[in-house]
Design an enzyme around this catalytic site. Structure first.
Site: not given
Lengths: 343, 343, 343, 343
Positions: D148-150, D152-153
């Site tokens: 997921g995007c979150y 990853t960050a």
């Protein structure tokens, strides 16, 4: 690999030029100057370039610049004309992204830019760098005047109609809208997000410097410069120009769509969209592309052309690289084949 | 305190109307309907209204609405015409913010709105609610058709020139730009921030529903509807319309600034700015105001008028309240004296 | 009508103050100063004020200001402290929207603001103008230090938890996000729309001036200033602050929702939203309101408070008017009952 | 040239994947499916792809997809799990950009995604596609769950601290902010520009699907999944995630900057910025990059990590291409060496 230099690399056209040059397979940026930032690593100022550009800004120095095959000026108006003569004498070719060499008439320059021209003798030689009009001349030029952002969008839109003699040259209206990066990267109140965000306005209605430039370029097709009403507007976004162009038909125009497609067949950087289209500026974000659509609303007497570009690319740095490619004998599209960032 | 009702209070014109009515000293909003949200507290849907509006949405019911002195329709096109006849019979007056009663010709309505009109007999009676043109008629009207957002901005800008007979009625061009709230508050891909943020485009160039409306209104000044080229654009902001208007002078116009000032002297909601101005949409954010500037670039034959409004206020809910004030015999500016939110 | 003055009316807090004062029924703005714009009509600089404010900016002059009952300072930090002593001596009361009188410790002021304090003797007397904490003291004060925008949002969110002793004062984290108007209306590169539009970043993580201010205010509830990690961020919008606050529970907290509702019962300008809510900054756009929600995600040990304000209103000009109302014996909410502009 | 396919190419991750694949020198996109848009030319839907992608959307058909070496799923959650088993049996490898194979525990999947998993037997085999943690496993995988995007960050930011055992695993706070493209390209009211423009809010504070995903990934470093408070926010911009991460030191940490630099030395797609930096999301716009900065404000006990990515690139399509490169034995950075679009 050709060595190239950039004078004035700290503005938006500068960083955009660096972005394009850093990945260009045929040239190596080797000098980047900035009087104010000499010593600073370019990637400290523009973190997007970290890992891609290792240079530091240096004081502008004609000697070092002269080692380059070609030098770009991404400087405020009035700077290039001070250095270009010496550079040309040393055999370095020049693309000026500012306005110094765009107007052929030094009196007109002085009137609109508020200072006398310092090398009017070079004006006749300077080639107006719109390859879709002047490709052959650009290729041979020592000095290219890279077009303004509005003039690029407006000229490419009117061109097929004026070349075909279909519209009244005294009825031209260009209602143009630009993102705020067109105002440059310099401290100012007017371009604060608090001032131009979430708002829209026209500006410079009494007169804008790009109006005489457009008239001159369109005038080179016609017998004389047309009467043009040009109204620029500021859009609360960063990149993109949309020009909505109005012309009054003087004759039954036939198939306008076919006319536009024929004019731009083979032009990689101009995309005539299907009939009925409404190009969006985001479709050209970050790329050297002009997208056009031509309409004749309700079969009336007015033709409407929609023209979109990214003001920093086809309207500035990308077109400069396109000109460079032609001047250096490289494939015209080299380093310019990215895809627009959407959304 | 007059009791007023709102049919369809869940869209942007609806919430804006509630915002204005909640603080209006002369009326009390007493019914707010929504088929889809019946039972929901209004302030649960619109938290800005917490503490100001205590109502819940109810099913639309003509009986309850008929208890109101005046009812606003903030519904999709085609809804009001189903309920208005019965309401009028019961003695309740109506302001329709949708398009149902704007066009006088039912055939034109059907062509542009894709459905037959259900009460064409009311069309002659309906008053076009632009007080700056039709103040007296609005005051006496049972049924007011509140103007479209674009037509308001465009009409107020062209009015002085057309009334004075100064411009060619067959050369009118209206290049209009609107924030995205004009598209309403309904699920759609096109109005997603991911689609319309950071981008700009023209739309509906072949034909937009507001074009016949503008022609009809301007036609009421002239002998017949003018030839109008109308091109709307979508601006990446929420509120605001800027219309840039072009007309070709047919005679030496004299002092255009004085002409505009004279036409709108005493009009509280129209502000003619000083000569040379460029009105910004933000200067009218949230308020029932139209700001105008008139230019004649470089003394040429084309007049340029800049007209800005907040599409949700002077272009919708605010104008509706202005009409209501006139209809109810209240001071025209009551509840409409806020100051634009800048920045 | 009390006469009031504004020193430094050309910034965003200045124009916002003028917007609120122009419609305030209990006071009359009679002096507006600006060294740089003396002679300019206020409404030429801020067209939203056309028709509402007829004053011109004047040179700051203590004599004229002293004719006012109360003077606001909307000046850069360090300006008010030069003029306030004389004004107070003349009997005029003062609300300073800058930071000059917020920190009680002059050494702390000097460390964070980089200049010695010029009237440290007034610091003990200055009342920190957060009415929800210090209402009675504000009413009697000669000199009110209007809180910073971040401190207002953060303090109102932590207050109920700290007063109840429920969270560990050494675990406080305030992750705050502000629109760009917080940076003021002055020429700068960093606040250009080209720099801060369509991007998000944290700033001042090593240390921000509002951190000691928050610690001081929260410390007035606790035995000593808490350990606070404060990280501000810049949001690509104009108005609004959202503070997301994290605290570690030290005891079983009971009903947090009830705790918050009890603390702010009767506080017109603080709205505790229903359990499970997520306040949006737009719900308070243009209004003197703080909206709060309290969460305990998945029943864990961390409480999360969401706090939103309009940085220019409850975070600056609106709170200043709220303080003024208290100081002048007016109804606290006078002139502050607008509804947030949504959308 | 490897043939690759894309299932579900009409959303934002889909078009971004197409943008990257169209210019990728090692693969040829040969099938793009969409149930709803079968027959439409891809470039009619996404004009930025005009001239770059000649395919039309087709109905999803496992037979045709099985001719590809590798297939991407850019579909809503719950779609891939219906088709992946058959594709794998036919020897085609899969990168799923949705959540179907991210959680190892099918019960956890069902709880957070509201439907039973249709091929739980594949969950143990699926490799979590964060190359900076699992490079070797990705290279050999048949099935990669793209993070997921979150997650990853957040994961890249906490990783060095947790691997080094420096922070309390029960004090983790991730305050994350995302642009609106994270909500996808589907008709909805919440993602309208009128709803999320010029506003900021937290959402899903009681629980977000990415919280268990992050806990699982971080748990693979630790003995067990940590207690994580995760609060996502919506930023009024299109692309970009900023995660501000808070951890409480359990030991004297030594040189945090050196720790981060050592951990990511040689990682082309993770850039540890110089000490004191504040990464901006725009610096990674359009590129497969994570930029990190680590702070210890005022030498206190809380470490703050700033982590930015483009949610559509390193948070989705770019990471998928990175995984593809590894799986196909291509140079990991092939087709991923663009420069962030700034401004």
């Amino acid at each position: 690999m050709f060595k190239v230099g950039v004078v004035g690399g700290t503005g938006y056209t500068g960083v955009e030029l660096l972005r394009l040059l850093a990945l260009h397979p045929g040239v190596a940026p080797s000098v980047i100057t900035s009087r104010g930032e000499a010593g600073t690593a370019v990637s400290d100022m523009f973190p997007n370039l970290r890992g891609h550009i290792d240079l530091r800004f240096t004081e502008p120095d004609v000697g070092r610049l002269a080692e380059c095959e070609l030098v770009f000026f991404a400087t405020p108006n009035g700077t290039a004309m001070k250095m270009v003569p010496e550079l040309l004498r040393s055999g370095t070719r020049v693309v000026d992204l500012a306005a110094d060499f765009r107007l052929k008439d030094p009196a007109l320059w002085e009137r609109w830019y508020g200072m006398p021209h310092e090398c009017p003798d070079l004006l006749p030689e300077a080639v107006y760098g719109l390859p879709e009009m002047n490709r052959a001349a650009v290729a041979k030029a020592r000095l290219v005047a890279n077009p303004g952002c509005y003039p690029t969008a407006v000229t490419l839109g009117f061109l097929p109609l004026l070349e075909a003699g279909l519209i009244d040259a005294d009825s031209l209206i260009a209602d143009a809208k630009s993102g705020v990066s067109g105002a440059g990267r310099k401290a100012s109140v007017n371009a604060l997000m608090g001032e131009c965000g979430e708002s829209f306005k026209a500006y410079a209605v009494p007169g804008h410097r790009h109006q005489p430039e457009i008239r001159q370029v369109l005038g080179s097709i016609l017998a004389e410069p047309p009467a043009l009403t040009f109204v620029p507007h500021l859009v609360p976004m960063i990149r993109g120009i949309n020009a909505t162009l109005y012309g009054r038909l003087t004759a039954e125009p036939g198939d306008l769509q076919a006319l536009f497609e024929a004019r731009y067949r083979g032009e990689y950087f101009v995309d005539v969209m299907p009939a009925g289209s409404h190009p969006e500026t985001r479709s050209v974000r970050g790329v050297n592309q002009c997208r056009l659509a031509v309409h004749r609303p309700q079969g009336g007497e007015t033709v409407v052309v929609l023209s979109v570009i990214d003001n920093l690319v086809k309207g500035a740095a990308g077109q400069a690289v396109q000109n460079m490619n032609l001047m250096l004998g490289l494939e015209e599209r080299l380093g310019l084949e990215a895809i627009g960032l959407l959304p």
